[in-house]
Design an enzyme around this catalytic site. Sequence first.
Site, PDB file in Angstrom:
ATOM      1  N   ARG A   1       0.839  -1.059   0.065  1.00  0.00           N
ATOM      2  CA  ARG A   1      -0.072   0.025   0.106  1.00  0.00           C
ATOM      3  C   ARG A   1       1.066   1.361   0.084  1.00  0.00           C
ATOM      4  NH1 ARG A   1      -4.026   0.405   4.206  1.00  0.00           N
ATOM      5  NH2 ARG A   1      -3.042  -0.998   5.739  1.00  0.00           N
TER       6      ARG A   1
ATOM      7  N   GLN B   1      13.650 -14.241   5.237  1.00  0.00           N
ATOM      8  CA  GLN B   1      12.423 -14.821   5.396  1.00  0.00           C
ATOM      9  C   GLN B   1      12.082 -14.667   3.565  1.00  0.00           C
ATOM     10  OE1 GLN B   1       8.762 -13.055   6.391  1.00  0.00           O
ATOM     11  NE2 GLN B   1       8.014 -14.909   7.320  1.00  0.00           N
TER      12      GLN B   1
ATOM     13  N   GLY C   1       9.039  -3.700  12.394  1.00  0.00           N
ATOM     14  CA  GLY C   1       9.940  -2.793  11.568  1.00  0.00           C
ATOM     15  C   GLY C   1       9.034  -1.472  11.141  1.00  0.00           C
ATOM     16  N   ASP C   2       7.605  -1.583  10.810  1.00  0.00           N
ATOM     17  CA  ASP C   2       6.750  -0.619  10.566  1.00  0.00           C
ATOM     18  C   ASP C   2       6.224   0.391  11.815  1.00  0.00           C
ATOM     19  OD1 ASP C   2       4.911  -2.550  11.355  1.00  0.00           O
ATOM     20  OD2 ASP C   2       3.958  -2.411   9.209  1.00  0.00           O
TER      21      ASP C   2
ATOM     22  N   ALA D   1      32.098  39.234   0.735  1.00  0.00           N
ATOM     23  CA  ALA D   1      31.094  38.854  -0.096  1.00  0.00           C
ATOM     24  C   ALA D   1      31.676  38.138  -1.250  1.00  0.00           C
ATOM     25  CB  ALA D   1      30.128  40.170  -0.537  1.00  0.00           C
TER      26      ALA D   1
ATOM     27  N   SER E   1      36.279  40.888  -1.234  1.00  0.00           N
ATOM     28  CA  SER E   1      35.063  40.322  -2.007  1.00  0.00           C
ATOM     29  C   SER E   1      35.350  39.935  -3.330  1.00  0.00           C
ATOM     30  CB  SER E   1      34.019  41.580  -2.114  1.00  0.00           C
ATOM     31  OG  SER E   1      33.570  41.972  -0.793  1.00  0.00           O
TER      32      SER E   1
HETATM   33  C1  UD1 Z   1      -0.383  -8.123  13.177  1.00  0.00           C
HETATM   34  C2  UD1 Z   1      -1.136  -8.830  14.146  1.00  0.00           C
HETATM   35  C3  UD1 Z   1      -2.490  -8.305  14.835  1.00  0.00           C
HETATM   36  C4  UD1 Z   1      -2.081  -6.831  15.201  1.00  0.00           C
HETATM   37  C5  UD1 Z   1      -1.588  -6.080  14.386  1.00  0.00           C
HETATM   38  C6  UD1 Z   1      -1.043  -4.759  14.824  1.00  0.00           C
HETATM   39  C7  UD1 Z   1      -0.391 -11.109  13.689  1.00  0.00           C
HETATM   40  C8  UD1 Z   1      -0.723 -12.559  12.983  1.00  0.00           C
HETATM   41  N1  UD1 Z   1      -1.420 -10.119  13.605  1.00  0.00           N
HETATM   42  O1  UD1 Z   1      -1.375  -8.134  12.263  1.00  0.00           O
HETATM   43  O2  UD1 Z   1      -2.909  -8.938  15.629  1.00  0.00           O
HETATM   44  O3  UD1 Z   1      -3.426  -6.400  15.732  1.00  0.00           O
HETATM   45  O4  UD1 Z   1      -0.263  -6.820  13.568  1.00  0.00           O
HETATM   46  O5  UD1 Z   1      -0.555  -4.135  13.887  1.00  0.00           O
HETATM   47  O6  UD1 Z   1       0.649 -11.028  14.052  1.00  0.00           O
HETATM   48  N2  UD1 Z   1       5.752  -9.775   8.586  1.00  0.00           N
HETATM   49  C9  UD1 Z   1       6.992 -10.453   8.242  1.00  0.00           C
HETATM   50  N3  UD1 Z   1       6.883 -11.486   7.755  1.00  0.00           N
HETATM   51  C10 UD1 Z   1       5.749 -12.001   7.380  1.00  0.00           C
HETATM   52  C11 UD1 Z   1       4.555 -11.160   7.620  1.00  0.00           C
HETATM   53  C12 UD1 Z   1       4.621 -10.293   8.310  1.00  0.00           C
HETATM   54  O7  UD1 Z   1       8.270 -10.028   8.336  1.00  0.00           O
HETATM   55  O8  UD1 Z   1       5.527 -13.266   6.879  1.00  0.00           O
HETATM   56  C13 UD1 Z   1       6.301  -8.353   9.288  1.00  0.00           C
HETATM   57  C14 UD1 Z   1       5.657  -7.319   8.491  1.00  0.00           C
HETATM   58  O9  UD1 Z   1       6.687  -6.675   7.566  1.00  0.00           O
HETATM   59  C15 UD1 Z   1       5.257  -6.184   9.652  1.00  0.00           C
HETATM   60  C16 UD1 Z   1       5.005  -6.919  10.780  1.00  0.00           C
HETATM   61  O10 UD1 Z   1       5.386  -8.425  10.492  1.00  0.00           O
HETATM   62  O11 UD1 Z   1       6.356  -5.395  10.072  1.00  0.00           O
HETATM   63  C17 UD1 Z   1       3.348  -7.197  10.937  1.00  0.00           C
HETATM   64  O12 UD1 Z   1       2.658  -7.878   9.825  1.00  0.00           O
HETATM   65  P1  UD1 Z   1       1.401  -7.595   8.964  1.00  0.00           P
HETATM   66  O13 UD1 Z   1       1.161  -8.420   8.012  1.00  0.00           O
HETATM   67  O14 UD1 Z   1       1.290  -6.058   8.914  1.00  0.00           O
HETATM   68  O15 UD1 Z   1       0.303  -7.887  10.306  1.00  0.00           O
HETATM   69  P2  UD1 Z   1      -0.951  -7.376  10.555  1.00  0.00           P
HETATM   70  O16 UD1 Z   1      -1.999  -8.368   9.460  1.00  0.00           O
HETATM   71  O17 UD1 Z   1      -1.135  -5.946  10.710  1.00  0.00           O
HETATM   72 CA    CA Z   2       0.220  -4.148   9.796  1.00  0.00          CA
END
Ligand code: UD1
Ligand code: CA
Length: 451
Positions: free
Chosen positions: A15, A75, A104-105, A362, A387
């Site tokens: 997004r 990963q 990380g976000d 200057a 200058s």
């Molecule tokens: C996750 C939580 C949810 C919580 C929310 C808060 C899980 C299953 N769900 O959902 O309960 O309310 O965060 O924001 O954990 N990432 C990886 N590898 C993967 C998947 C994700 O590194 O395979 C990382 C993403 O880059 C991100 C973080 O993990 O930084 C969270 O992943 P995201 O997919 O955003 O989880 P949410 O669906 O938001």
């Molecule tokens: Ca998220």
Amino acid sequence: MDTHLIVLAAGQGTRMNSDLPKVLHLIGGAPLFAHALASGDALNPVNRVLVVGHGGEQVRRAAATIDPEITVVDQTRQLGTGHAVGCARAALNGATGTVFVLFGDTPFIRAETLQRMAEARAHNSIVVLGFQAADPGRYGRLVTDGHRLERIVEFNDASPEERTITLCNGGIMAIDATVLFDLVDAVGNANASGEYYLTDIVSIARSRGLQATAVTCPEAETMGINTRAELARGEAIFQAAKRDEALENGVTLIAPNTVFFSFDTYVGRDALVEPNVVFGPGVTVETEAVIRAFSHLEGCHVGARAVVGPYARLRPGTELSNEVKIGNFVEIKNSLIGDGAKVNHLSYVGDAEVGENTNLGAGTVTCNYDGVFKHRTVIGRGAFIGSSTMLVAPVTIGAGAMTASGSVITSDVPDGALALGRAKQVNKPGLALRMFEKLKALKASEQKVSG
Ligand code: UD1
Ligand code: CA
């Protein structure tokens, strides 16, 4: 008890609509993942593991510049947060104590919040960071029984009744290092998203008789960045916090909302920052300095009681000693400017050393670049550069020396000498008047022909 960090940063961040991996987008001049690492650092972790996937090489390089000690693991396929944590297994082999899983976000987690989680860890195998959501939306829901956390249910898998729960999962967890990977091994992907959810380790732990609880924090702290709009909102939150911090530290900001800081900006007590100033990364400003309006600073140090701007640009490697004056439309790069020296108007000073109390007139320019190499200019103390002097580097101007205005200086000037490096002036008496008459007559005859 040891602390270890795992920062999850493998997601694509679709997004953001960007070629750049999401966690490399900047807030306050630092990539998102660096903010998460910085909050975790307050726990003095013995290991820091970053899990990368999308744009992994780019993230790896950025991570190495921020922290050469960090362990980066891949990963390759994003199978879920539980799977991502599993990728850190080898890096944390045999670890004891607590593993903190950060996203990380998610850049605004306060160290104090992590500290509270660490305290709750003493009586629990898992501590989850929760928050009361104004709009719980698609967050995971925390299913509790008094102080106990029983399980976390993801929105997609939640019953209508569970969806009414407003206590949500912020995503951060603190887990007993000795059980974490066993718990992760037991996580399956038989759920609505087909993902290995980290959140499932709570119910697995409970079924094994382990304790879990939630610590809560304000919703703003758990804000994740998923879109450009959220990035902009995140930047605004960051800037507001830095402005408050500066004011609290005794810095005067005339129009705080127009001053922009970086994650590492330091401004000393009783410094004054006028409106519309931008601090890029790596700036320190000492006490009682004045940064006047519309100045841009990065990678530089401004000494005590120095005055910079208005409209000044200080680039990386600039070191202004105490009481230096840098005026309007002056650019300084990779240069040391000695105590009390002045560069007040329309000048470029690069790769130079300027002695104490020296004055650059200057339009002084250090011609530091020959198209291939950069060369140094050294100007002694108490010198006076006329200058519009071009200082063709490499060149040295002695202490107390002077250059005549408009000089092009190509060879060294000894201490106390005056250098004249310009064409000699010749006056032709009456020639201007005769020229004008001739030109006016020419114009008149042309008008007669065309009329
Ligand atoms: C996750 C939580 C949810 C919580 C929310 C808060 C899980 C299953 N769900 O959902 O309960 O309310 O965060 O924001 O954990 N990432 C990886 N590898 C993967 C998947 C994700 O590194 O395979 C990382 C993403 O880059 C991100 C973080 O993990 O930084 C969270 O992943 P995201 O997919 O955003 O989880 P949410 O669906 O938001
Ligand atoms: Ca998220």
